[in-house]
Design a protein around this motif. Structure first.
Motif, PDB file in Angstrom:
ATOM      1  N   GLU A 258       0.810  -1.217   0.000  1.00  0.00           N
ATOM      2  CA  GLU A 258       0.000   0.000   0.000  1.00  0.00           C
ATOM      3  C   GLU A 258       0.848   1.275   0.000  1.00  0.00           C
ATOM      4  O   GLU A 258       0.288   2.382  -0.039  1.00  0.00           O
ATOM      5  N   THR A 259       2.177   1.145   0.004  1.00  0.00           N
ATOM      6  CA  THR A 259       3.048   2.318   0.100  1.00  0.00           C
ATOM      7  C   THR A 259       3.008   3.164  -1.171  1.00  0.00           C
ATOM      8  O   THR A 259       3.030   4.397  -1.107  1.00  0.00           O
ATOM      9  N   PHE A 260       2.919   2.522  -2.332  1.00  0.00           N
ATOM     10  CA  PHE A 260       2.900   3.237  -3.606  1.00  0.00           C
ATOM     11  C   PHE A 260       1.658   2.853  -4.398  1.00  0.00           C
ATOM     12  O   PHE A 260       1.078   1.778  -4.194  1.00  0.00           O
ATOM     13  N   ALA A 261       1.265   3.744  -5.313  1.00  0.00           N
ATOM     14  CA  ALA A 261       0.040   3.518  -6.085  1.00  0.00           C
ATOM     15  C   ALA A 261       0.179   2.346  -7.045  1.00  0.00           C
ATOM     16  O   ALA A 261      -0.806   1.682  -7.371  1.00  0.00           O
ATOM     17  N   ALA A 262       1.400   2.088  -7.527  1.00  0.00           N
ATOM     18  CA  ALA A 262       1.652   0.976  -8.436  1.00  0.00           C
ATOM     19  C   ALA A 262       3.155   0.711  -8.444  1.00  0.00           C
ATOM     20  O   ALA A 262       3.959   1.533  -7.966  1.00  0.00           O
ATOM     21  N   TYR A 263       3.532  -0.438  -9.037  1.00  0.00           N
ATOM     22  CA  TYR A 263       4.927  -0.875  -9.027  1.00  0.00           C
ATOM     23  C   TYR A 263       5.342  -1.269 -10.441  1.00  0.00           C
ATOM     24  O   TYR A 263       4.628  -2.017 -11.119  1.00  0.00           O
ATOM     25  N   LEU A 264       6.509  -0.762 -10.879  1.00  0.00           N
ATOM     26  CA  LEU A 264       6.932  -0.896 -12.276  1.00  0.00           C
ATOM     27  C   LEU A 264       8.360  -1.436 -12.357  1.00  0.00           C
ATOM     28  O   LEU A 264       9.308  -0.712 -12.665  1.00  0.00           O
TER      29      LEU A 264
END
Length: 285
Positions: free
Chosen positions: A157-163
């Motif tokens: 939940e720390t970042f909106a998405a992961y890339l």
């Protein structure tokens, strides 16, 4: 009304109008407890009414031995991201004893707690540059991509998405992750540095994990009903698969024909995906 950015100045401007901002009149590097970062802001930092609005951002982690400056020298990527209205935040990995900068995604690497450091970078950038933490995504290349996967697994939940680009988990990979996440994973078919099947390093002390096994782990974490993708499509030379397993549980795997690299057009593709919310639209083959 122009945006006022406290305690910092724009120190350089690219041809596309990207403002490279810093935390002092000479040194662009921003210092926080435990490390530092650099930042490139979008050319327009106000909304259509002329009032300041928080800036979405891509926090991009360099590879093993890289640096924040090296990330901001990736002009094609940086300018594509900032042209879409996003900032690029480039933190510096911590130097290991007698070694290069990298990321401590495994406990045996010791060193700085990057699971705490990276959210602290976002908090500092929010205070200094009006970055929007709720609309900041975590991206990374190679060693940085391994860090992206481990932080997504531990703190989804720390970042909106992961890339992640060209990196997954190491063996033995986590047995389970804390919760689902939105992930867009890009990998090169000819990658020999981080092969799709993984490889052994350090005389057998470390093993890069199998990318396919990592994708399976993510599907299990996301609670997907089946391991079969709900979308399979081709976009030029790109082969893509997508699993939509809930509002905040989405996995896209992009396989490109190159090696160990950030592929051309990556920035626009991932931002299209971020902004679409439900992932890129395509017909199943």
């Amino acid at each position: 009304m122009e945006r006022l950015i406290p305690l910092c100045v724009a120190v350089a401007l690219t041809a596309a109008g990207t403002a490279r901002a810093g935390c002092g009149p000479v040194e662009p590097q921003c210092e926080i407890p435990g490390g530092s970062y650099e930042i490139a802001l979008p050319p327009a930092a106000t909304d259509t009414a002329g009032d300041p609005s928080p800036i979405p951002a891509v926090l991009f982690l360099h590879g093993h031995g890289g640096s924040a400056k090296g990330v901001l020298r990736m002009r094609g990527m940086v300018e594509a991201v900032t042209a879409r209205g996003y900032a690029v935040i480039a933190p510096n990995g911590a130097r290991r004893p007698n070694g290069p900068r990298s990321w401590s995604f495994l406990p045996e690497f010791q060193g700085r707690d990057d699971f705490a450091f990276l959210p602290a970078v976002v908090s500092d950038a929010a205070a200094r540059f009006d970055i929007d933490p709720q609309n900041t995504v975590l991206a990374g290349f190679s060693s940085g991509a391994f860090m992206v996967n481990y932080l997504a697994c531990d703190q989804p939940e720390t970042f909106a998405a992961y890339l992640p680009v060209s990196g997954g988990f190491w063996r033995s990979q986590p047995e389970s992750c804390t919760g689902p996440a939105r992930i867009y994973h890009s990998h090169g078919w000819r990658d020999g540095v981080v092969p799709l099947e993984g490889r052994i390093l350090g005389g057998g002390r470390f093993t890069q994990g199998d990318i396919w096994a990592g994708l399976e782990s993510w599907r299990d974490t996301m609670g997907c009903d089946t391991h079969a993708p709900d979308r399979i499509w081709q976009d030029g030379e790109l082969s893509l698969r997508r699993w939509q397993c809930g509002a905040d549980a989405e996995l896209v795997f992009e396989l490109f024909p190159g090696g160990h690299m950030v592929p051309p057009g990556w920035a626009d593709r991932v931002i299209d995906w971020i902004e679409a919310g439900a992932g890129p639209q395509a017909e199943t083959d």
